[in-house]
Every structure is written in structure tokens, then in C-alpha cells.
Design a protein around this motif. Sequence first.
Motif, PDB file in Angstrom:
ATOM      1  N   ARG A   1       0.830  -1.196  -0.023  1.00 19.62           N
ATOM      2  CA  ARG A   1      -0.112   0.036  -0.108  1.00 19.62           C
ATOM      3  C   ARG A   1       0.995   1.272   0.107  1.00 19.62           C
ATOM      4  O   ARG A   1       2.050   1.252   0.432  1.00 19.62           O
ATOM      5  CB  ARG A   1      -0.975   0.132   1.197  1.00 19.62           C
ATOM      6  CG  ARG A   1      -1.783  -1.511   1.188  1.00 19.62           C
ATOM      7  CD  ARG A   1      -2.869  -1.081   0.210  1.00 19.62           C
ATOM      8  NE  ARG A   1      -3.772  -0.151   0.436  1.00 19.62           N
ATOM      9  CZ  ARG A   1      -4.466   0.545  -0.582  1.00 19.62           C
ATOM     10  NH1 ARG A   1      -4.368  -0.049  -1.922  1.00 19.62           N
ATOM     11  NH2 ARG A   1      -5.268   1.608  -0.509  1.00 19.62           N
TER      12      ARG A   1
ATOM     13  N   ASN B   1       0.740   3.646   1.964  1.00 21.43           N
ATOM     14  CA  ASN B   1       1.117   4.101   3.161  1.00 21.43           C
ATOM     15  C   ASN B   1       2.136   3.307   3.879  1.00 21.43           C
ATOM     16  O   ASN B   1       2.442   3.392   4.831  1.00 21.43           O
ATOM     17  CB  ASN B   1      -0.153   4.204   4.206  1.00 21.43           C
ATOM     18  CG  ASN B   1      -0.865   2.880   4.248  1.00 21.43           C
ATOM     19  OD1 ASN B   1      -0.174   1.831   3.688  1.00 21.43           O
ATOM     20  ND2 ASN B   1      -1.775   2.924   4.984  1.00 21.43           N
TER      21      ASN B   1
ATOM     22  N   HIS C   1       1.469  -6.304  12.731  1.00 15.40           N
ATOM     23  CA  HIS C   1       2.825  -5.809  13.371  1.00 15.40           C
ATOM     24  C   HIS C   1       2.937  -4.519  13.261  1.00 15.40           C
ATOM     25  O   HIS C   1       3.254  -3.985  11.967  1.00 15.40           O
ATOM     26  CB  HIS C   1       3.996  -6.893  12.922  1.00 15.40           C
ATOM     27  CG  HIS C   1       5.333  -6.313  13.466  1.00 15.40           C
ATOM     28  ND1 HIS C   1       6.577  -6.426  12.813  1.00 15.40           N
ATOM     29  CD2 HIS C   1       5.449  -5.641  14.712  1.00 15.40           C
ATOM     30  CE1 HIS C   1       7.300  -5.969  13.748  1.00 15.40           C
ATOM     31  NE2 HIS C   1       6.726  -5.794  14.821  1.00 15.40           N
ATOM     32  N   ASN C   2       2.537  -3.525  14.201  1.00 16.05           N
ATOM     33  CA  ASN C   2       2.975  -2.196  14.361  1.00 16.05           C
ATOM     34  C   ASN C   2       2.096  -1.444  13.551  1.00 16.05           C
ATOM     35  O   ASN C   2       2.764  -0.689  12.678  1.00 16.05           O
ATOM     36  CB  ASN C   2       4.649  -2.142  14.179  1.00 16.05           C
ATOM     37  CG  ASN C   2       5.587  -2.246  14.960  1.00 16.05           C
ATOM     38  OD1 ASN C   2       4.957  -2.624  15.952  1.00 16.05           O
ATOM     39  ND2 ASN C   2       6.844  -2.335  14.683  1.00 16.05           N
TER      40      ASN C   2
ATOM     41  N   LEU D   1       2.054  -0.132   4.385  1.00 12.39           N
ATOM     42  CA  LEU D   1       1.822  -1.001   4.868  1.00 12.39           C
ATOM     43  C   LEU D   1       1.948  -2.394   3.657  1.00 12.39           C
ATOM     44  O   LEU D   1       1.576  -2.400   2.653  1.00 12.39           O
ATOM     45  CB  LEU D   1       0.157  -1.370   5.030  1.00 12.39           C
ATOM     46  CG  LEU D   1      -0.334  -0.541   6.387  1.00 12.39           C
ATOM     47  CD1 LEU D   1      -1.790  -0.489   6.500  1.00 12.39           C
ATOM     48  CD2 LEU D   1       0.516  -1.165   7.429  1.00 12.39           C
TER      49      LEU D   1
ATOM     50  N   GLY E   1       3.869  -3.521   9.447  1.00 11.64           N
ATOM     51  CA  GLY E   1       3.659  -1.870   9.328  1.00 11.64           C
ATOM     52  C   GLY E   1       4.971  -1.408  10.179  1.00 11.64           C
ATOM     53  O   GLY E   1       5.924  -1.834  10.750  1.00 11.64           O
ATOM     54  N   ASN E   2       4.914   0.019   9.917  1.00 12.80           N
ATOM     55  CA  ASN E   2       5.883   0.864  11.056  1.00 12.80           C
ATOM     56  C   ASN E   2       5.221   1.773  11.829  1.00 12.80           C
ATOM     57  O   ASN E   2       5.827   3.081  11.608  1.00 12.80           O
ATOM     58  CB  ASN E   2       7.175   0.958  10.078  1.00 12.80           C
ATOM     59  CG  ASN E   2       6.889   1.798   8.715  1.00 12.80           C
ATOM     60  OD1 ASN E   2       5.666   2.363   8.649  1.00 12.80           O
ATOM     61  ND2 ASN E   2       7.722   1.834   7.742  1.00 12.80           N
ATOM     62  N   GLY E   3       4.117   1.806  12.240  1.00 12.96           N
ATOM     63  CA  GLY E   3       3.408   2.816  12.988  1.00 12.96           C
ATOM     64  C   GLY E   3       2.243   3.640  12.267  1.00 12.96           C
ATOM     65  O   GLY E   3       1.735   4.280  12.696  1.00 12.96           O
ATOM     66  N   GLN E   4       1.743   2.805  10.882  1.00 13.95           N
ATOM     67  CA  GLN E   4       0.764   3.256  10.374  1.00 13.95           C
ATOM     68  C   GLN E   4      -0.467   3.415  11.246  1.00 13.95           C
ATOM     69  O   GLN E   4      -0.787   2.457  12.070  1.00 13.95           O
ATOM     70  CB  GLN E   4       0.179   2.343   9.182  1.00 13.95           C
ATOM     71  CG  GLN E   4       1.153   2.736   7.965  1.00 13.95           C
ATOM     72  CD  GLN E   4       2.649   1.866   8.232  1.00 13.95           C
ATOM     73  OE1 GLN E   4       2.731   1.168   9.332  1.00 13.95           O
ATOM     74  NE2 GLN E   4       3.377   1.897   7.133  1.00 13.95           N
ATOM     75  N   ILE E   5      -1.325   4.550  11.201  1.00 14.39           N
ATOM     76  CA  ILE E   5      -2.589   4.638  11.917  1.00 14.39           C
ATOM     77  C   ILE E   5      -3.414   5.043  10.781  1.00 14.39           C
ATOM     78  O   ILE E   5      -3.110   5.734   9.827  1.00 14.39           O
ATOM     79  CB  ILE E   5      -2.588   5.839  13.044  1.00 14.39           C
ATOM     80  CG1 ILE E   5      -2.122   7.126  12.512  1.00 14.39           C
ATOM     81  CG2 ILE E   5      -1.646   5.273  14.242  1.00 14.39           C
ATOM     82  CD1 ILE E   5      -2.289   8.233  13.793  1.00 14.39           C
ATOM     83  N   ARG E   6      -4.859   5.179  11.101  1.00 11.14           N
ATOM     84  CA  ARG E   6      -5.757   5.527   9.901  1.00 11.14           C
ATOM     85  C   ARG E   6      -6.241   6.860  10.222  1.00 11.14           C
ATOM     86  O   ARG E   6      -6.458   7.083  11.252  1.00 11.14           O
ATOM     87  CB  ARG E   6      -6.939   4.291  10.132  1.00 11.14           C
ATOM     88  CG  ARG E   6      -7.779   4.594   8.956  1.00 11.14           C
ATOM     89  CD  ARG E   6      -8.702   3.291   8.774  1.00 11.14           C
ATOM     90  NE  ARG E   6      -9.640   3.504   7.615  1.00 11.14           N
ATOM     91  CZ  ARG E   6     -10.755   2.882   7.448  1.00 11.14           C
ATOM     92  NH1 ARG E   6     -11.011   1.557   8.025  1.00 11.14           N
ATOM     93  NH2 ARG E   6     -11.869   3.149   6.721  1.00 11.14           N
ATOM     94  N   GLY E   7      -6.302   7.680   8.973  1.00 18.18           N
ATOM     95  CA  GLY E   7      -6.618   8.999   9.197  1.00 18.18           C
ATOM     96  C   GLY E   7      -8.190   9.295   8.798  1.00 18.18           C
ATOM     97  O   GLY E   7      -8.871   8.177   8.717  1.00 18.18           O
TER      98      GLY E   7
ATOM     99  N   MET F   1       5.645   4.563  19.275  1.00 20.23           N
ATOM    100  CA  MET F   1       4.991   3.954  18.353  1.00 20.23           C
ATOM    101  C   MET F   1       3.729   3.233  18.914  1.00 20.23           C
ATOM    102  O   MET F   1       2.855   2.901  18.285  1.00 20.23           O
ATOM    103  CB  MET F   1       5.938   2.601  18.005  1.00 20.23           C
ATOM    104  CG  MET F   1       5.181   1.253  17.146  1.00 20.23           C
ATOM    105  SD  MET F   1       5.235   1.781  15.479  1.00 20.23           S
ATOM    106  CE  MET F   1       6.750   1.551  15.050  1.00 20.23           C
TER     107      MET F   1
END
Lengths: 428, 428
Positions: A111, A113, B377-378, A115, A422-428, B249
Motif C-alpha cells: 500500500r 502508506n 505488526h506495528n 503497509l 507496518g511501521n506505525g501506520q494509523i488510519r486517518g 509507536m
Amino acid sequence: MNSNSTYTSPRAEAEDKAAKARKAAASLAVLTTEQKNEALELIAAALVQRTPELLAANEIDLQRGREGGTPASLLDRLKLTPERIVGIAEGVRQVIVLPDPVGNTLQNIQRANGLQITQVTVPLGVIGMIYEARPNVTVDAASLCLKTGNAVVLRGGSAALQTNLKLVEVLRGALAGSALPPEALQLIEDPSRASADAMLKLNGLLDVIIPRGGAALIRNVIENATVPVIETGAGICHTYVHEDADVEMALPIALNAKVQRPSVCNSMETLLLHREFAAAHLPHIAGAMKEAGVELKGCAETVKLAGDAAQFQLATEQDFATEYNDYILNIRVVSSLEEALEHIEQFGTRHSECIVTASDEAASAFLDRVDAAAVYHNASTRFTDGFEFGYGAEIGISTQKLHARGPMGLPALTSTKYRIQGNGQIRG
Amino acid sequence: MNSNSTYTSPRAEAEDKAAKARKAAASLAVLTTEQKNEALELIAAALVQRTPELLAANEIDLQRGREGGTPASLLDRLKLTPERIVGIAEGVRQVIVLPDPVGNTLQNIQRANGLQITQVTVPLGVIGMIYEARPNVTVDAASLCLKTGNAVVLRGGSAALQTNLKLVEVLRGALAGSALPPEALQLIEDPSRASADAMLKLNGLLDVIIPRGGAALIRNVIENATVPVIETGAGICHTYVHEDADVEMALPIALNAKVQRPSVCNSMETLLLHREFAAAHLPHIAGAMKEAGVELKGCAETVKLAGDAAQFQLATEQDFATEYNDYILNIRVVSSLEEALEHIEQFGTRHSECIVTASDEAASAFLDRVDAAAVYHNASTRFTDGFEFGYGAEIGISTQKLHARGPMGLPALTSTKYRIQGNGQIRG
């Protein structure tokens, strides 16, 4: 394992064993193919080694069956012999050489972002099998489920209870020397209908129920299960012979579909003949069926065309809607491909349907438009089978459209899982 | 179409409409992608053109809702505006550009006996949708089903009845100018529970039922359907923060999973904190949740670690088993990854589960061993969604393991068919 049940109710037994299977499933899911194959090899060896015990247990079931007046054909399906046990063990070894369908990557999605989504195949979890008298189903189901990393709760018929108890004892004994937990195989020892009915409601413990057996068994499962079911079994299959068909092609296909093994779901129940073909060939076809021991029922036009010699009964609507599983055949004359399609839409069970024709156009129309698991041009419906499709094994033939349709090999016993990195993705 | 029903019973309406849909499904299955896309374009245009009619019908539902004391949040979900209708039409156009999953070849099998077996994707047939108040589901479901060549029987909630009647009138009007039969779209006009219950038993007419809505609706479908069901919806999702996690994180991921949209199934209900992480960061995490308006419940150790300021209630077993879908969060301290896995195994609904950790080893163990549709993961569990996965559309999120698991895009609305080409093969 013995049949002196300590459970207070059929529900208690089903729940306890399904819970044990679920616990075992968690460790099964992460085993390697080698570990699973080693366990299957131990199972195959143990079956042969412990043949005398198996025959003794089987003899108890046979004796009870003979005393209870069980028909010879059913006793034969129940009976184990040293040769049959070797054949069952050979079946387990055939599963060993099949590719493991678990752990395959089906999709990689990257993705924007960042992911990374990977869809992988995983075991279904815990499979409930509800089946009837054939003890080979016990071993087939166990080996297919274990190969795919699934635990299984087996509930066979009462006629095979002692045989199944011994088989599962042998199988679990073999697992005790492997990386697989013996609790992955569970046998319900209470052969009452209440035990099957209890399994049907074990949502959260069983992931799927696969019924194998006669129409009444399947119907009970469909009507009462809240656990997802893969429906198997019902087959009202047709062969339609188009006006241009060569009788040298049509007759062997129709005969094979009817008489090579009439008791199974992919055999033919109704032969649809285009009027022009029927006018030329009906007496010949009917005569060959008669000679093969087939009782004939026909539509009014069939009866008229066939003349007295073939001794047709008049087929009713009910006959066209019946799965005979026997040496009985309906023949109906139709005036067009369209009428054949309508008949199949009305009476077919969406299992296997065949057209015999020299016309590619008619064949395409038939294969496109018939709604069935398997649609044939110029071949017998008897080929709808996991082995004949080259799957090497089969847990059943699905007659529904969800999850799996037609012969179900090992991949039908898997589900999928999305692994997301992921590496810290959050949903906006 | 109007709601002055002429049917003698809910069962009669469901049966008649499902039978009409099944008839339409036969012709839908053989349409080209272009024909289906043209019909969807007509639908998108008609929705915008007929906005005044849609708003008028919607106002009747809204008025009835206001009079009946429907909460403002539900009225908002029910409400159509010109902008929302443009958005719904835009959603239809997004489906147009997606690839058609019907007619793909999945396997070519060439057998030694000359049989050529081709497994191709086909529509499921007739899909039953049972859902609640949001009128956009009516159009979403219709466009996804038509794109995949399926007919659909829609049964929405009574609160949106006038809106749904008008929407389906508009959609069917659009289909009348297309190659698709308007009968492919059916709306059950009787919004009683009896009409939904009648649909659940239409084996042979419906191929699958997909429920969308609250827990009670889903449970009723699961418990009473004899038609195969794809279960959607329940989500008790966890985020586990491992001992080595970076709080920079972990906190944004946990906050996003809880509060970005608490009412949906992929939001977090329970936060599991490794003891070492909790000892260092629990007050900070709890404070941030409080500030975001989250009511907190905690295990005994959480309550102790957090001190008085965070005002935790003590979480019960029942709390850990509850899908709040609200600004409420359970926090539990665990002593190991193993204990986190056990908690998730016991209380999770196998939807979406996350580990936050700097350790690839811990992440692998978690992703391997957690049995759920999506394991992270993350990253926030909120990403479990067809659009976020890049599927372009979504008919729901499956929480079962059969057929489809996780977000369901267009391919989840297909089945398969085996086409077999022979030249006279019979089975030996």
C-alpha cells in the motif's frame, strides 16, 4: 479409549472433545510439512502392524450387523480385510506425497502508506466430520485433515463404532510418537443422533462441518447446523444427447454414466434425448440399458417411440426429481437444447451435467449456461471425483457454491489469513 | 413498486422474489463485463438525476423516525442529502473500474485420458442481503452483486423502507435501459422479522445470505439459516504491546485503534500491556485515553499500576468478552507474549489482532500463532477494510473461515465451475 462413556450428555462429550481438538489445532497450525508427513507415515505403518486388532474390532461390528439383519451390501462396506487395511494405509501414503497447501502466499499487497499485506493459506482449524458406515472414511478424513494442519472431530455411524474406536486408538497411538498432538484426532463415542446434533451447534469450537452420507443425514446437518457446513452428496445428474450426436459416442457415455457405479452421486439419473436423435436411436439405447439391467421410465413421447419391447414405465415429475442411486433411469425426449437446459435447471442438483454433441456451438452454450459444479462435453459424468481430477485425494464433493465446489482436494481444507507489516501506520 | 403488498405471507413474498431473482441470475451469468458496466453507469446517472424523488422518500422515513424518537445518530445514518447521493453514485462508478472477477481461468488440468478440465470463476447466483438502516448499503450491495453477475434479494431495515423502495425503483428503472434484467434486483417490502426468517430457509433459491448489522441481527441469521451464510461483523480486537515496544509507536497505534471510529468492528476493545511496558508507561497511556474521552476498565494489576488519577473500574471476565463499539477500553497487564496469546485465544473473535514490538521474533510468533482474519505488526487494526486493502469496494468483512476471510471484495462474490472437454471418455 473405550466406549464406557463418562460424559453426562451427548452435548458434554461433543463439547469436551471439540475443545480438546481446538487446543490441539493451535499447535498443529505451525507444524512443518515434514513433521506432518512423518506423523502420516507412522499412521500408515501402525494400521498395517495392528491389523489383527483392527480385524477383531471389526468382527464385533460385523457380528452385530449380521445379528441385526444388516443387508449384505452394507456389511461388505463395513468389512475390513488385511488387503483393505493395506489399501487404506496406501491411501495415507498417497496423501503424504501431495503438496502441503498450508503456508502458501496468495497475494502480496503493497500500500502507498507503506503497509505490506500478505495473504497466506492457513488451516481451517477444527473440522467436524459426520458420516456413516464406511470405516475407511475415518482414516481418509484423519489423514487429509492432519496433512492440512487441521484437528478433526469424527462422528461415524453406530454400525462401525467398534471399528472406529480401534482405528482412532491406532491412529492416536501413532501420533504419540510424532510431533502432532494425539488430541488432534477426536472420535465421538456416542453414536446417537443427539451427539451429531450437539456437534452442529458448536460455533466457536468447530470451524466447519462436512457431512458424508445419505440424503437424510445431509438434510439433518443442513437444517440444524449453526456451524458453517460444506454440503456434499446430492446428485441428480443428466446427460443430454443433442440432435447431431453420434450414437457411437452417446451410448457408451450414457451407459457408463448410468451403470458403471449407480450408487454414487455422479451417476446419471435422467437421459435427455433430442427428438431427432430419439427417433433414430431410442430403441437401440433402451435395449442396451435393459441389457445392462436398468429399469426404464420414460416421458409419454419416449414410451411411444420405444414401442412395446422396452417395457417403459411412464415417468412422473417425482421420478425426474428423484436421485435413484440405483439401476433405474428416466428418459425424456426434448425438442431443443433450450428445453434440455430448462429441464436441468428445474430438476438438476447442480452437481454434474453432460452434453453429447458434434457441435462446438451447442457444447459452448451448454457449458456456459448450465449451473453445475462440473459441466461435460462428450464425457461421462462419472469423472467428477478428486482422483479423476488429479487431486490425489478427496474429502468429498461439494454441491454448494461457497468455499469449494465440486471435488474437494487438500486446498479445500484451508482458509486464509492476512499478515500485515507496518511501521506505525494509523488510519486517518 | 409500492409497499401495498399483495402477498399472503412473508414467506410468499420472499419465495416469489427469490424465484424471480434466480430466473434473472441465469441470464446475468453470461453477460459481458461491458454490458454490466453500462448498466452500472446508468444506475449512477439515475441516482443523481432522480435526487429530488429520493430525498422526498427519505424525508418520509426521517419524519417517521423523528416522531418515533429515533436517536439523532441513527437519523444521521439514515439521512440522504444531494451530496451523499453524489457520493453513493461515485461509489457505483468506483465499482465500474474494478476488474470483473467472473470468467477467469483458475486451473487447466490435462488428464492422461485426454480429458481437459478447466476451472473457471462464475457468479454465486442469487445473494440474499439482510441489513439495517443505512440506505447506502442498498446501492453498494446492488452494484457489487450486479458487477459480479449475481442477482440479489435485498431486505433492509424498516426504518429505511421508503428510501429503499425508491432506491430500488430508481435502480430497476436504470436497468430497464440496459442488457441486465431489472428482476435481478429484488427488495423485500415487508420489513417484519418474519420476512428475514423466510429468506433464511430458501435453499435452492438463494445461494448465500450475507448479514450486515448489529450482533442480534447476525446471531439470528447464524442460528436460523439453512442457506449458507457468510458471517460478518463481530470484532473483539486486541492490541498487545510487547516489553520492548517504543511508546512513541505504541500509543498512537492504540489510540487510533480505539478512538478513530469506535463504533466499527475493527476498533480495539482490549489493550494488553506487557508488565515491563506497563510499569513504565501505563499512566501515560491511560491519561491519553482519558483525554480522548475513553472510559477505562482494567485488571487488578492495571488498577494498581495506574494509581488513583486514571479512575479505572475493575474489568470483569464479561468485560473482556464484550464488543463495546464505544469509547470504552479494557486494559490488562500480561507477563509474557504467551499470556497475551492465551488471552486473545480466549476472548478474541478472530477478526483483527495487533502486536507492537521492536522484535521481529516476537512479531513472527504473534503473526504465526494468532488465529484471526488479519494479524498486524506495528499498525492499527483499523486498517482491516476492503478499501484500505486496495480492493476498491467491500461487501463486508467475513469473520468466518469458509469461502472468504476478512475484507470481501468482488472475488468473494464468485464461485467456480469445472468445464470438462472430452472425446468420448468413460470411466473404467
